[in-house]
Design a protein around this motif. Structure first.
Motif, mmCIF file in Angstrom:
data_model
loop_
_atom_site.group_PDB
_atom_site.id
_atom_site.type_symbol
_atom_site.label_atom_id
_atom_site.label_comp_id
_atom_site.label_asym_id
_atom_site.label_seq_id
_atom_site.Cartn_x
_atom_site.Cartn_y
_atom_site.Cartn_z
ATOM 1 N N VAL A 16 -7.153 -7.716 16.309
ATOM 2 C CA VAL A 16 -8.198 -6.514 16.030
ATOM 3 C C VAL A 16 -7.440 -5.317 14.907
ATOM 4 O O VAL A 16 -8.054 -4.876 14.456
ATOM 5 N N SER A 17 -6.137 -4.860 15.107
ATOM 6 C CA SER A 17 -5.331 -4.256 14.450
ATOM 7 C C SER A 17 -5.427 -4.351 12.847
ATOM 8 O O SER A 17 -5.333 -3.408 12.051
ATOM 9 N N VAL A 18 -5.529 -5.320 12.394
ATOM 10 C CA VAL A 18 -5.677 -5.717 10.937
ATOM 11 C C VAL A 18 -6.937 -5.330 10.415
ATOM 12 O O VAL A 18 -6.987 -4.971 9.211
ATOM 13 N N VAL A 19 -7.892 -5.283 11.061
ATOM 14 C CA VAL A 19 -9.375 -5.170 10.738
ATOM 15 C C VAL A 19 -9.395 -3.963 9.771
ATOM 16 O O VAL A 19 -9.892 -3.997 8.588
ATOM 17 N N ALA A 20 -9.040 -2.848 10.453
ATOM 18 C CA ALA A 20 -9.299 -1.461 9.851
ATOM 19 C C ALA A 20 -8.633 -1.379 8.521
ATOM 20 O O ALA A 20 -9.306 -0.863 7.524
ATOM 21 N N PRO A 21 -7.215 -1.587 8.527
ATOM 22 C CA PRO A 21 -6.504 -1.416 7.338
ATOM 23 C C PRO A 21 -6.887 -2.221 6.333
ATOM 24 O O PRO A 21 -6.737 -2.146 4.882
ATOM 25 N N LEU A 22 -7.259 -3.434 6.557
ATOM 26 C CA LEU A 22 -7.723 -4.515 5.526
ATOM 27 C C LEU A 22 -9.207 -4.295 5.017
ATOM 28 O O LEU A 22 -9.371 -4.526 3.896
ATOM 29 N N HIS A 23 -9.973 -3.572 5.906
ATOM 30 C CA HIS A 23 -11.228 -3.329 5.521
ATOM 31 C C HIS A 23 -11.171 -2.216 4.459
ATOM 32 O O HIS A 23 -11.794 -2.052 3.365
ATOM 33 N N ALA A 24 -10.155 -1.110 4.652
ATOM 34 C CA ALA A 24 -10.364 -0.119 3.816
ATOM 35 C C ALA A 24 -9.393 -0.372 2.648
ATOM 36 O O ALA A 24 -9.884 -0.017 1.429
ATOM 37 N N GLN A 25 -8.854 -1.470 2.668
ATOM 38 C CA GLN A 25 -7.921 -1.922 1.399
ATOM 39 C C GLN A 25 -8.813 -2.514 0.432
ATOM 40 O O GLN A 25 -8.746 -2.646 -0.963
ATOM 41 N N LEU A 26 -9.593 -3.357 1.044
ATOM 42 C CA LEU A 26 -10.775 -4.129 0.136
ATOM 43 C C LEU A 26 -11.713 -3.266 -0.373
ATOM 44 O O LEU A 26 -11.974 -3.463 -1.767
ATOM 45 N N ILE A 27 -11.981 -2.219 -0.005
ATOM 46 C CA ILE A 27 -12.868 -1.294 -0.451
ATOM 47 C C ILE A 27 -12.268 -0.772 -1.525
ATOM 48 O O ILE A 27 -12.925 -0.493 -2.790
ATOM 49 N N HIS A 28 -10.953 -0.249 -1.443
ATOM 50 C CA HIS A 28 -10.040 0.508 -2.369
ATOM 51 C C HIS A 28 -10.031 -0.330 -3.762
ATOM 52 O O HIS A 28 -10.252 -0.209 -4.861
ATOM 53 N N ASP A 29 -9.708 -1.576 -3.489
ATOM 54 C CA ASP A 29 -9.385 -2.453 -4.530
ATOM 55 C C ASP A 29 -10.535 -3.105 -5.304
ATOM 56 O O ASP A 29 -10.696 -3.462 -6.368
ATOM 57 N N LEU A 30 -11.757 -3.161 -4.862
ATOM 58 C CA LEU A 30 -13.011 -3.459 -5.401
ATOM 59 C C LEU A 30 -13.741 -2.397 -5.980
ATOM 60 O O LEU A 30 -14.833 -2.459 -6.442
ATOM 61 N N GLN A 31 -13.118 -1.033 -6.139
ATOM 62 C CA GLN A 31 -13.643 -0.099 -7.244
ATOM 63 C C GLN A 31 -13.825 -0.562 -8.468
ATOM 64 O O GLN A 31 -12.949 -1.350 -9.223
ATOM 65 N N GLU A 32 -14.823 -0.130 -9.290
ATOM 66 C CA GLU A 32 -15.034 -0.333 -10.548
ATOM 67 C C GLU A 32 -13.889 0.006 -11.620
ATOM 68 O O GLU A 32 -13.477 1.041 -11.165
ATOM 69 N N SER A 33 -13.598 -0.764 -12.347
ATOM 70 C CA SER A 33 -12.566 -0.202 -13.754
ATOM 71 C C SER A 33 -13.072 -0.388 -14.782
ATOM 72 O O SER A 33 -14.292 -0.939 -15.070
ATOM 73 N N PRO A 34 -12.929 0.367 -15.691
ATOM 74 C CA PRO A 34 -13.314 0.536 -17.263
ATOM 75 C C PRO A 34 -13.223 -0.663 -17.858
ATOM 76 O O PRO A 34 -14.157 -0.842 -18.817
ATOM 77 N N THR A 35 -12.435 -1.572 -17.552
ATOM 78 C CA THR A 35 -11.885 -2.729 -18.190
ATOM 79 C C THR A 35 -13.001 -3.971 -17.714
ATOM 80 O O THR A 35 -13.180 -5.047 -18.352
#
Length: 249
Positions: A16-35
């Motif tokens: 369960v220790s992997v869930v929080a950092p992985l969840h936060a990283q996914l949201i960060h990486d899925l932010q919209e990009s101008p391209t």
């Protein structure tokens, strides 16, 4: 998303220790990009909207954050704000101290380890000539009840011990992400952090997904067939246990 799915689908290491950092990283990486194209933006927005609906309750979040803190790979909690990070550290300290009081985790010499003074030793008169025993008196006989029970103000409380362990734990080098099992790290360092290691075992044993249990049912379906319908429930349990735990070199 594919990498995250594969990581969490592993059977032996995901906790369960992997869930929080992985969840936060996914949201960060899925932010919209101008391209990004219009379709890509819509897909990212839909995924982020779904992810943000997960773990809405503070109790759930705290469990995930504490578990990540007890994982040497994620203990820095970079995905949290400074205030929230310090709040989680305080929760870990308080819970580690409480766990010690409830379970009696050994952290070194305690008051119970000190042998109390039994008073002056008298001579054994059972053997030899009859003599009047010689009794000696000490300052403890006069002032022991008043001053002997006074607890030194500098003695560390359980909370102080947990706080010191947390300080040293945060300053220690983090475990590399390539090392899969954080419990191996705690096994090597449990003598250095007796309070925290006990808490780590409590949290890091929680599976992060239901993949493992679902695989057990799939394996059971492969074992119990029409040709093996006479297997007893006990034998099925034994075969499943061996299938999941027997390592053939």
């Amino acid at each position: 998303m594919k990498v995250a799915t594969l990581v969490m689908s592993e059977e032996s290491t995901p906790t369960v220790s992997v869930v929080a950092p992985l969840h936060a990283q996914l949201i960060h990486d899925l932010q919209e990009s101008p391209t990004d194209s219009t379709m890509t933006k819509e897909i990212k927005s839909a995924i982020c909207l779904d992810l943000n609906k997960r773990y809405l309750y503070d109790e759930e979040k705290d469990v995930l954050y504490v578990a990540s803190t007890m994982d040497p790979r994620f203990k820095a909690l970079p995905f949290l704000s400074e205030d929230k990070r310090q709040d989680i550290y305080e929760k870990v300290i308080a819970e580690a101290a409480k766990s010690q009081r409830e379970t009696g985790v050994e952290t070194g010499k305690t008051d119970a380890d000190v042998v109390p003074d039994q008073g002056p030793v008298q001579e054994d008169i059972s053997a030899g000539p009859s003599k009047r025993p010689r009794v000696s008196f000490t300052l403890a006989d006069l002032l022991g009840q008043t001053y002997g029970a006074v607890r030194p103000s500098h003695m560390k409380t359980t909370h102080d011990q947990a706080k010191e362990e947390m300080t040293r734990y945060k300053e220690a080098a983090p475990m590399p992400l390539a090392v899969a099992n954080p419990l191996d790290w705690w096994k090597q360092h449990q003598s250095e952090y007796p309070l925290l290691s006990h808490l780590a075992k409590r949290y890091l044993c929680i599976p992060g997904t239901s993949v493992s249990s679902e695989r057990v049912f799939s394996t059971a379906g492969d074992i119990i067939t029409a040709q093996r319908s006479a297997l007893s429930p006990g034998h099925v349990d034994q075969i499943l246990f061996l299938n999941k735990n027997l390592k053939i070199k």
